[in-house]
Motif scaffolding. Structure first.
Motif: not given
Ligand SMILES: [Zn+2]
Length: 198
Positions: A41, A43, A143, A147-148, A159
């Motif tokens: 992920i 950000v 977020l 994300s979960s 991440v």
């Protein structure tokens, strides 16, 4: 017994689209390489013009409908064709532009966990914000929930920020983003935030 990643969270996803996001299709995407392992992920932060919140300019940028003449700053990015999978507004409102099964155009030249071209095998999440500035509690909450959900459906084990996958070239989300707060909310192990220890 833990179910395999691909069988989890199916109620939340349909063809890579997250059920609880507002969908606005971007034309800026392509297929992921065959066999891509979506384990990262990324950000980001974005606002257009930089530091101005609440308008629809980011949605317009991601759908190639931004009026380049509307602000002097836009001339500096004129013609840019980019996208992210997700965009989280200051109030936590969530938008999705590209299916997570497809490759969005958010990372550019990049490298992380020993692999380059991070667009191939990552999910990109933009936070409405500005490098060096802080983010809202509603954004951290959105977020973390997102994300979960992503990690329930894709084999995410990393991440990182755009600044970590393209150091020297990119600086977002920047020093105002609290990684420890995100990690605490998610309850994920240090290994998933490897850049924090490097
Ligand atoms: Zn970025």
């Amino acid at each position: 017994m833990t179910p395999p990643a691909e069988s989890g969270g199916d109620a939340l996803w349909a063809d890579g689209w997250y059920r609880f996001a507002r969908r606005l299709d971007s034309p800026n995407f392509g297929p992921r390489p065959a066999g891509a392992l979506v384990d990262l992920i990324v950000v980001h932060s974005i606002s257009l013009p930089p530091g101005v919140y609440g308008g629809d300019e980011v949605q317009r940028l991601f759908t190639n409908t931004l009026d380049w003449e509307a602000h002097p700053y836009f001339k500096s990015i004129e013609g840019m064709q980019v996208s992210a999978h997700f965009y989280i507004r200051r109030d936590g409102a969530l938008w999705q532009f590209v299916s997570c099964d497809d490759r969005a155009w958010h990372a550019g030249p990049s490298s992380y966990r020993g692999r380059s071209n991070c667009n191939d095998d990552s999910v990109g999440i933009e936070l409405e914000g500005l490098e060096g500035e802080t983010f809202e509690a509603a954004q951290y909450e959105a977020l973390a929930v997102l994300s979960s959900a992503i990690a329930q459906h894709y084999p995410v084990v990393h991440v990182a920020g755009h600044e970590h996958i393209a150091p020297g070239r990119k600086g977002d989300p920047g020093s105002g983003f609290e990684w420890a707060e995100l990690q605490r909310s998610l309850g994920w192990a240090d290994e998933r935030f490897a850049f924090l220890r490097s």
